[in-house]
Design a protein around this motif. Structure first.
Motif, PDB file in Angstrom:
ATOM      1  N   VAL A 130      11.747   0.975  -4.842  1.00  0.00           N
ATOM      2  CA  VAL A 130      11.228   1.573  -3.615  1.00  0.00           C
ATOM      3  C   VAL A 130       9.845   0.969  -3.348  1.00  0.00           C
ATOM      4  O   VAL A 130       8.977   1.006  -4.217  1.00  0.00           O
ATOM      5  N   LEU A 131       9.694   0.383  -2.172  1.00  0.00           N
ATOM      6  CA  LEU A 131       8.430  -0.304  -1.873  1.00  0.00           C
ATOM      7  C   LEU A 131       7.367   0.699  -1.440  1.00  0.00           C
ATOM      8  O   LEU A 131       7.657   1.626  -0.679  1.00  0.00           O
ATOM      9  N   PRO A 132       6.133   0.507  -1.899  1.00  0.00           N
ATOM     10  CA  PRO A 132       5.054   1.366  -1.438  1.00  0.00           C
ATOM     11  C   PRO A 132       4.747   1.091   0.040  1.00  0.00           C
ATOM     12  O   PRO A 132       5.150   0.054   0.563  1.00  0.00           O
ATOM     13  N   SER A 133       4.061   2.001   0.680  1.00  0.00           N
ATOM     14  CA  SER A 133       3.823   1.840   2.116  1.00  0.00           C
ATOM     15  C   SER A 133       2.907   0.651   2.374  1.00  0.00           C
ATOM     16  O   SER A 133       2.069   0.307   1.558  1.00  0.00           O
ATOM     17  N   ARG A 134       3.091   0.069   3.533  1.00  0.00           N
ATOM     18  CA  ARG A 134       2.336  -1.141   3.867  1.00  0.00           C
ATOM     19  C   ARG A 134       0.851  -0.847   3.977  1.00  0.00           C
ATOM     20  O   ARG A 134       0.010  -1.620   3.523  1.00  0.00           O
ATOM     21  N   GLY A 139      -4.613  -1.647   1.964  1.00  0.00           N
ATOM     22  CA  GLY A 139      -5.833  -1.108   1.368  1.00  0.00           C
ATOM     23  C   GLY A 139      -6.067  -1.689  -0.018  1.00  0.00           C
ATOM     24  O   GLY A 139      -7.197  -2.014  -0.393  1.00  0.00           O
ATOM     25  N   LYS A 140      -4.973  -1.855  -0.763  1.00  0.00           N
ATOM     26  CA  LYS A 140      -5.082  -2.403  -2.110  1.00  0.00           C
ATOM     27  C   LYS A 140      -5.598  -3.856  -2.056  1.00  0.00           C
ATOM     28  O   LYS A 140      -6.497  -4.234  -2.811  1.00  0.00           O
ATOM     29  N   LEU A 141      -5.059  -4.617  -1.122  1.00  0.00           N
ATOM     30  CA  LEU A 141      -5.511  -6.006  -0.968  1.00  0.00           C
ATOM     31  C   LEU A 141      -6.997  -6.042  -0.618  1.00  0.00           C
ATOM     32  O   LEU A 141      -7.774  -6.820  -1.176  1.00  0.00           O
ATOM     33  N   ARG A 142      -7.375  -5.167   0.320  1.00  0.00           N
ATOM     34  CA  ARG A 142      -8.781  -5.102   0.736  1.00  0.00           C
ATOM     35  C   ARG A 142      -9.680  -4.831  -0.473  1.00  0.00           C
ATOM     36  O   ARG A 142     -10.686  -5.508  -0.688  1.00  0.00           O
ATOM     37  N   ASP A 143      -9.280  -3.854  -1.306  1.00  0.00           N
ATOM     38  CA  ASP A 143     -10.106  -3.493  -2.463  1.00  0.00           C
ATOM     39  C   ASP A 143     -10.174  -4.623  -3.492  1.00  0.00           C
ATOM     40  O   ASP A 143     -11.240  -4.875  -4.065  1.00  0.00           O
ATOM     41  N   THR A 183      -0.306  -7.329  -8.492  1.00  0.00           N
ATOM     42  CA  THR A 183       0.912  -7.569  -7.707  1.00  0.00           C
ATOM     43  C   THR A 183       0.919  -6.593  -6.546  1.00  0.00           C
ATOM     44  O   THR A 183       0.698  -5.398  -6.735  1.00  0.00           O
ATOM     45  N   ILE A 184       1.121  -7.123  -5.354  1.00  0.00           N
ATOM     46  CA  ILE A 184       1.274  -6.251  -4.192  1.00  0.00           C
ATOM     47  C   ILE A 184       2.696  -6.403  -3.681  1.00  0.00           C
ATOM     48  O   ILE A 184       3.064  -7.408  -3.103  1.00  0.00           O
ATOM     49  N   GLU A 185       3.523  -5.403  -3.947  1.00  0.00           N
ATOM     50  CA  GLU A 185       4.948  -5.496  -3.612  1.00  0.00           C
ATOM     51  C   GLU A 185       5.198  -5.294  -2.126  1.00  0.00           C
ATOM     52  O   GLU A 185       6.121  -5.836  -1.559  1.00  0.00           O
ATOM     53  N   GLY A 186       4.336  -4.477  -1.519  1.00  0.00           N
ATOM     54  CA  GLY A 186       4.631  -4.009  -0.168  1.00  0.00           C
ATOM     55  C   GLY A 186       4.672  -5.086   0.906  1.00  0.00           C
ATOM     56  O   GLY A 186       5.162  -4.850   1.992  1.00  0.00           O
TER      57      GLY A 186
END
Ligand SMILES: [Zn+2]
Ligand SMILES: [Zn+2]
Length: 631
Positions: A381-385, A390-394, A567-570
């Motif tokens: 199940v993919l996390p929300s975009r 936000g994760k990428l930004r951080d 890793t950013i799955e979204g």
């Protein structure tokens, strides 16, 4: 003369048509009569309604205006605002191709300029977009086609004969089967052979860049496959696992057509040429050369989404948006004049992304659906975009704060542009400082191809690109890396920055170069945003390996991974588990059968069983070399 053309001529006024030929599944008629050319009083439309095929009327080459005069006339009619770049004549087909920066302005209100050009010059105009970023590959592919217009004319006529000869044909015993030559219960080397009594069509012809030699190529040696009998190849999208081995077919003697969208053609040519370069740089002999890539371009027939075309006497295809990458398509196949309708989904995203519309869900008819299972297991199940953005930004913020660099390995097409648009928007909205984003490897060229085909992007980006001069890809934060010297400067001299580089799975290319230099210092970060294939270096690092053997057997070296790994799955262009199950609820009409492919073993089985339970329809997950009779 083919029966269908005789039939058409019978339905038209005598002596008006002096030549007729095929351009693929389209029928082209030529007339010397200017009056008839400009106004046939609905005669052609009546024929089209009768035979349900596409028919185009052009002026006979002898009736067209002298090219030099015609070019002047065209420029006068269209005016300067459209930014005309090139005007290219195709004299044997009475066509003129006009490349313009603003195609909408070149066409005129409801096509007024096109009508005017026909009237004043007797040429049939075709408007093409000149990309906002210069793209060498587009110039080259277009160049190949212009240079070989004589070949193209004969080639397209030959395809037409294959489709229409024996037009009125008595019905044979009918059956349809598909054989998996690759891409079943695995990701990589997608290749499916579809056979009917009349046709042999190949769906995709991929290669697994992460696999060892014997596992890298589809099973072209299997008994069902005979290259001399192959009628057509359809490529769902440009990723190497779907298009990478296509040039090899031409080396092997294939002379038939390849069907795909225009961006797929351009991007796959670019990736194949890059693959040759990477192989050579590693001292390996590639399976094909740039000559075969050129042959492939010469044999490609581009289709728009939802453009219906016959490819053999009993197979008619339509490409639909798959939402996966630029130009990616789901292939709808209408087989045996209503006998069966099959959709090969290719790779698809049933969810919104920054760049593309979600995959199409509505088809005229549908009995069998072939669907991917890249993220097909229950826990995929993919996390929300939003959360992932936000994760990428951080990650970028934190890494920059400690003076580090952020390496993002990308596939070149798809996630790279998605990430570019996200970073651009984070900067524009003040969530990130204005940081340099270095674009290395194929990414820049593929971004340029995005600017050439905005009609394949979603509404939002299309508006930004076409109307408002706010093209996100032209933002000054993006800087192109053109040479090894520039690469070393970024690594050694430049401060905090983001680097987007190919290959996406760290199997050769500049991303590996950056990794070798940056990996040892823990102030840097690496961020995976795309699928990491089994066996690839990317997958090993993602799984936690922190000491990697590099170098040669005689001079082994250890690469230490001290940098932060994320890793950013979204951001994936594949549907997550929920999106796949949701797609099965939404797709119209309901298929009677689902075949699951393009996923690891357990994921294919899991998805097949879940779809069966949820939708109460027959499902299956064949293995490579298995054939499925679908009718
Ligand atoms: Zn793909
Ligand atoms: Zn794929």
């Amino acid at each position: 003369m083919a029966d269908i053309i005789k039939e058409i001529l019978k339905q038209l006024p005598q002596d008006k048509i002096n030549d007729a030929c095929f351009e693929g599944a389209n029928i082209v008629l030529y007339t010397k009569d200017p009056g008839f050319f400009l106004d046939n009083e609905g005669a052609i439309k009546k024929v089209v309604d009768n035979i349900k095929k596409r028919v185009e009327l052009r002026a006979d080459p002898s009736a067209t205006l002298d090219m030099e005069k015609a070019e002047k006339e065209i420029k006068k009619i269209i005016g300067k605002e459209a930014g005309i770049d090139q005007v290219i004549f195709d004299p044997q087909r009475s066509r003129v191709i006009i490349e313009a920066e603003k195609p909408g302005l070149a066409i005129g209100k409801q096509g007024a300029f096109l009508r005017e050009i026909r009237k004043k010059t007797m040429w049939s105009p075709l408007i093409r977009r000149k990309p906002a970023l210069r793209s060498k590959i587009i110039e080259e592919t277009r160049g190949v086609l212009y240079q070989h217009s004589d070949f193209r004319r004969k080639f397209l006529d030959k395809i037409g004969h294959r489709i229409y000869d024996g037009w009125v044909r008595e019905k044979k015993h009918e059956w349809i089967r598909v054989t998996y030559l690759g891409g079943a219960r695995q990701v990589g080397r997608s290749c499916i052979l579809l056979q009917t009594p009349e046709s042999r069509v190949l769906l995709d012809c991929g290669l697994d860049v992460a696999a060892s030699n014997s596992e890298a190529y589809p099973y072209l040696e299997c008994p069902e496959f005979n290259i001399d009998q192959l009628d057509a190849v359809i490529i769902s999208h440009s990723h190497m696992d779907h298009s990478g081995l296509l040039p090899y077919l031409f080396k092997f003697g294939y002379k038939g057509p390849v069907y795909c969208t225009a961006p797929t053609r351009d991007v796959m040519a670019l990736l194949q040429l890059d693959y040759i370069k990477i192989m050579r740089s590693e001292g390996k002999e590639p399976l094909f050369t740039s000559e075969e890539v050129k042959e492939m371009v010469k044999h490609t027939v581009c289709l728009d989404y939802e453009e219906v075309t016959d490819v053999t006497p009993d197979v008619r295809i339509t490409l639909y948006n798959a939402g996966h990458i630029l130009g990616s398509s789901m292939v709808h196949m209408h087989i045996g004049n209503g006998l069966h309708n099959l959709v090969y989904g290719g790779d698809m995203k049933f969810g919104a992304t920054r760049l593309l519309e979600p995959a199409a869900t509505s088809f005229p008819r549908l009995e069998t659906l072939m669907i991917e299972a890249t993220y097909g297991a229950k826990d995929d199940v993919l996390p929300s975009r939003q959360e992932q953005e936000g994760k990428l930004r951080d990650i970028i913020k934190n890494t920059m704060a400690r003076g580090g660099k952020i390496l993002i390995p990308v596939l070149g097409s798809g996630r790279a542009q998605e990430v570019m648009v996200i970073i651009e928007s984070l900067v524009k909205t003040g969530q990130l400082d204005k940081i340099p984003v270095y674009i290395d490897g194929m990414v820049w060229d593929i971004t340029a191809i995005h600017t050439a085909y905005p009609e394949f992007l979603n509404n939002n980006v299309r508006k930004l690109i076409s109307h408002k001069n706010q093209n996100p890809f032209l933002n000054e934060i993006f800087k192109r890396v053109g040479s090894q010297k520039e690469r070393m400067e970024i690594i050694e001299e430049k401060g905090p920055c983001v680097v987007l580089a190919t290959s996406g799975m760290l199997v050769g290319g500049p991303s590996v170069e950056y990794l070798k230099h940056l990996s040892v210092d823990k102030k840097h970060s690496m961020c995976f945003v795309c699928y990491q294939g089994e066996g690839s270096l990317g997958r090993r690092i993602q799984r936690g390996e922190r000491e990697i053997m590099v170098g040669t057997s005689t001079r082994p070296e250890v690469m230490k991974i001290n940098m932060e790994i994320h890793t950013i799955e979204g951001f994936t262009g594949h549907s997550g588990r929920n999106e796949l199950m949701n797609y099965m609820q939404k797709v119209q009409p309901k298929p009677k059968r689902v075949i699951v492919n393009h996923g690891e073993n357990s994921k294919c089985l899991d998805l097949a069983s879940s779809i069966h339970k949820q939708n109460r329809i027959e499902t299956g997950a064949p293995r490579n070399l298995e054939a499925v009779r679908i009718k």
